[in-house]
Write a protein that holds these residues in place. Structure first.
Motif, mmCIF file in Angstrom:
data_model
loop_
_atom_site.group_PDB
_atom_site.id
_atom_site.type_symbol
_atom_site.label_atom_id
_atom_site.label_comp_id
_atom_site.label_asym_id
_atom_site.label_seq_id
_atom_site.Cartn_x
_atom_site.Cartn_y
_atom_site.Cartn_z
ATOM 1 N N ALA A 98 0.858 -1.188 0.000
ATOM 2 C CA ALA A 98 0.000 0.000 0.000
ATOM 3 C C ALA A 98 0.890 1.231 0.000
ATOM 4 C CB ALA A 98 -0.920 0.002 1.220
ATOM 5 N N GLU A 99 0.565 2.182 -0.868
ATOM 6 C CA GLU A 99 1.333 3.411 -0.985
ATOM 7 C C GLU A 99 0.426 4.611 -0.736
ATOM 8 O OE1 GLU A 99 4.410 5.311 -4.220
ATOM 9 O OE2 GLU A 99 2.455 4.654 -4.981
ATOM 10 N N ILE A 100 0.830 5.466 0.197
ATOM 11 C CA ILE A 100 0.112 6.707 0.471
ATOM 12 C C ILE A 100 0.855 7.831 -0.234
ATOM 13 C CG2 ILE A 100 -0.679 8.289 2.262
ATOM 14 C CD1 ILE A 100 -0.594 5.892 4.212
ATOM 15 N N GLY A 101 0.279 8.336 -1.303
ATOM 16 C CA GLY A 101 0.931 9.374 -2.091
ATOM 17 C C GLY A 101 1.477 8.825 -3.397
ATOM 18 N N THR A 102 0.637 8.740 -4.423
ATOM 19 C CA THR A 102 1.060 8.193 -5.716
ATOM 20 C C THR A 102 2.045 9.117 -6.415
ATOM 21 O OG1 THR A 102 -1.158 7.243 -5.948
ATOM 22 C CG2 THR A 102 0.236 7.291 -7.922
ATOM 23 N N GLY A 103 1.770 10.433 -6.350
ATOM 24 C CA GLY A 103 2.562 11.359 -7.143
ATOM 25 C C GLY A 103 2.457 11.000 -8.617
ATOM 26 N N THR A 104 3.556 11.085 -9.318
ATOM 27 C CA THR A 104 3.567 10.719 -10.741
ATOM 28 C C THR A 104 4.158 9.331 -10.975
ATOM 29 O OG1 THR A 104 5.672 11.879 -11.043
ATOM 30 C CG2 THR A 104 3.653 13.122 -11.497
ATOM 31 N N GLY A 105 4.347 8.570 -9.896
ATOM 32 C CA GLY A 105 4.724 7.167 -10.044
ATOM 33 C C GLY A 105 6.175 6.823 -9.803
ATOM 34 N N ASP B 90 2.201 -6.495 2.966
ATOM 35 C CA ASP B 90 3.583 -6.797 3.344
ATOM 36 C C ASP B 90 4.383 -5.529 3.613
ATOM 37 O OD1 ASP B 90 3.354 -9.701 2.667
ATOM 38 O OD2 ASP B 90 3.056 -8.887 0.649
ATOM 39 N N LEU B 91 3.989 -4.424 2.980
ATOM 40 C CA LEU B 91 4.716 -3.162 3.126
ATOM 41 C C LEU B 91 3.734 -2.018 2.921
ATOM 42 C CD1 LEU B 91 8.210 -2.381 1.587
ATOM 43 C CD2 LEU B 91 6.401 -0.678 1.478
ATOM 44 N N VAL B 92 3.872 -0.980 3.754
ATOM 45 C CA VAL B 92 3.110 0.253 3.582
ATOM 46 C C VAL B 92 4.118 1.394 3.469
ATOM 47 C CG1 VAL B 92 1.401 1.838 4.535
ATOM 48 C CG2 VAL B 92 1.158 -0.630 4.922
ATOM 49 N N LEU C 254 0.506 5.899 10.744
ATOM 50 C CA LEU C 254 1.159 4.844 11.524
ATOM 51 C C LEU C 254 0.135 3.873 12.095
ATOM 52 C CD1 LEU C 254 3.635 3.576 12.888
ATOM 53 C CD2 LEU C 254 3.352 5.230 14.748
ATOM 54 N N ALA C 255 -0.931 4.408 12.680
ATOM 55 C CA ALA C 255 -1.963 3.546 13.263
ATOM 56 C C ALA C 255 -2.605 2.658 12.199
ATOM 57 C CB ALA C 255 -3.018 4.400 13.962
ATOM 58 N N GLU C 256 -2.915 3.248 11.047
ATOM 59 C CA GLU C 256 -3.513 2.452 9.966
ATOM 60 C C GLU C 256 -2.526 1.412 9.441
ATOM 61 O OE1 GLU C 256 -6.503 2.193 8.664
ATOM 62 O OE2 GLU C 256 -7.363 3.653 10.049
ATOM 63 N N SER C 257 -1.265 1.770 9.353
ATOM 64 C CA SER C 257 -0.258 0.838 8.845
ATOM 65 C C SER C 257 -0.133 -0.377 9.750
ATOM 66 C CB SER C 257 1.096 1.545 8.720
ATOM 67 O OG SER C 257 1.039 2.594 7.774
ATOM 68 N N PRO D 88 2.285 -9.609 10.477
ATOM 69 C CA PRO D 88 3.510 -9.708 11.275
ATOM 70 C C PRO D 88 4.718 -9.910 10.371
ATOM 71 C CG PRO D 88 1.762 -11.030 12.243
ATOM 72 C CD PRO D 88 1.249 -10.566 10.902
ATOM 73 N N GLY D 89 5.781 -9.159 10.610
ATOM 74 C CA GLY D 89 6.948 -9.192 9.739
ATOM 75 C C GLY D 89 6.874 -8.206 8.602
ATOM 76 N N GLY D 90 5.737 -7.509 8.480
ATOM 77 C CA GLY D 90 5.585 -6.493 7.442
ATOM 78 C C GLY D 90 6.315 -5.217 7.818
ATOM 79 N N LEU D 91 6.442 -4.332 6.850
ATOM 80 C CA LEU D 91 7.315 -3.167 6.986
ATOM 81 C C LEU D 91 6.547 -1.895 6.675
ATOM 82 C CD1 LEU D 91 10.378 -2.305 7.280
ATOM 83 C CD2 LEU D 91 10.554 -2.632 4.815
ATOM 84 N N VAL D 92 6.669 -0.892 7.562
ATOM 85 C CA VAL D 92 6.132 0.432 7.285
ATOM 86 C C VAL D 92 7.304 1.385 7.071
ATOM 87 C CG1 VAL D 92 5.927 1.030 9.757
ATOM 88 C CG2 VAL D 92 4.602 2.292 8.052
ATOM 89 N N VAL D 93 7.183 2.260 6.065
ATOM 90 C CA VAL D 93 8.268 3.160 5.679
ATOM 91 C C VAL D 93 7.704 4.566 5.512
ATOM 92 C CG1 VAL D 93 10.075 3.636 3.999
ATOM 93 C CG2 VAL D 93 9.417 1.259 4.461
#
Length: 243
Positions: free
Chosen positions: A91-98, A161-163, A176-179, A185-190
């Motif tokens: 999941a990506e918050i903020g697509t921008g232009t890709g 798996d990753l946000v 952060l709370a939504e992520s 478990p074992g997933g990654l927030v950035v």
């Protein structure tokens, strides 16, 4: 392992003394100065991360739209992180232009799907074109226009798996709370941009968005659910693995 208490007297590790700041552990010896050589090293890291024509095209569209893109070294880190967790759902918050999406898709599994959210549909149209230029099948990305905090609650619990968070800095704690809910478990927030062009460690008065970044840094560091690292690439990449 216990964390040191938050402190307000005197600056430590370059962070300003204020009730809304983060006070990292104090290192042994004096903090190293950011020298010209270190700046040259960061420039070398960006140059090392070679980008193809599709990425350069997406960067040009971002510049024309007045948008900030992740640096090449940040993009390379995202690509590596997605590969490290063998990401199938991101999941990506903020697509921008890709720009960031291209890096994430390159790091994901060949059957992985990127769900990307942005309040500006016209920006997402540029991202669609950029993904197509890269040769990604249309079913590799799900574009959802809208405000992140309206969209994220509709996404599946523990389904990612990753946000990657690169949206409104005033909403970082909510991201952060939504992520934490979205990640397995074992997933990654950035979180991208946590240095705020040096303002995060500046002792002078700062706008609310910088105060929110400091609150995020403190919350992530103190969370018992997360294993975290702050990577000095681009404008700062805060990474945390969900236990």
């Amino acid at each position: 392992m216990s964390f040191p208490p938050l402190q307000t007297p005197g600056p430590i590790c370059g962070f300003p003394a204020a009730t809304d700041t983060v006070t990292p552990r104090q290192p042994r010896g004096q903090e190293r100065v950011i020298t010209g050589n270190r700046q040259a090293s960061w420039a070398f890291a960006d140059a090392y991360a070679a980008e193809d024509e599709a990425l350069l095209w997406a960067r040009d569209r971002a510049r024309e739209a007045g948008l900030r893109s992740v640096s090449p070294s940040t993009g390379a880190a995202l690509r590596m992180l997605a590969a490290t967790v063998d990401a199938k759902a991101v999941a990506e918050i903020g697509t921008g232009t890709g720009v960031s999406g291209i890096h994430l898709l390159h790091g994901m599994r060949p059957d992985g799907v990127l769900t990307t959210v942005d309040p500006e549909p016209e920006h997402q149209q540029f991202a669609r074109q950029a993904f197509r230029f890269c040769g990604f099948a249309s079913n590799r990305a799900r574009f959802i226009p809208g405000r992140a905090l309206d969209v994220l609650p509709r996404l599946a619990d523990s389904g990612y798996d990753l946000v990657f968070c690169d949206g409104d800095r005033l909403e970082l704690l909510e991201y952060l709370a939504e992520s934490l809910r979205l990640l397995r478990p074992g997933g990654l927030v950035v979180f991208e941009g946590v240095f705020a062009n040096g303002r995060t460690v500046d002792s002078g008065p700062q706008p609310t968005e910088v105060i929110r970044i400091r609150e995020l840094l403190r919350a992530v560091r103190e969370s018992q659910e997360l294993v975290t690292s702050l990577l000095p690439v681009g404008d700062g990449l805060l990474c945390a693995v969900k236990r």
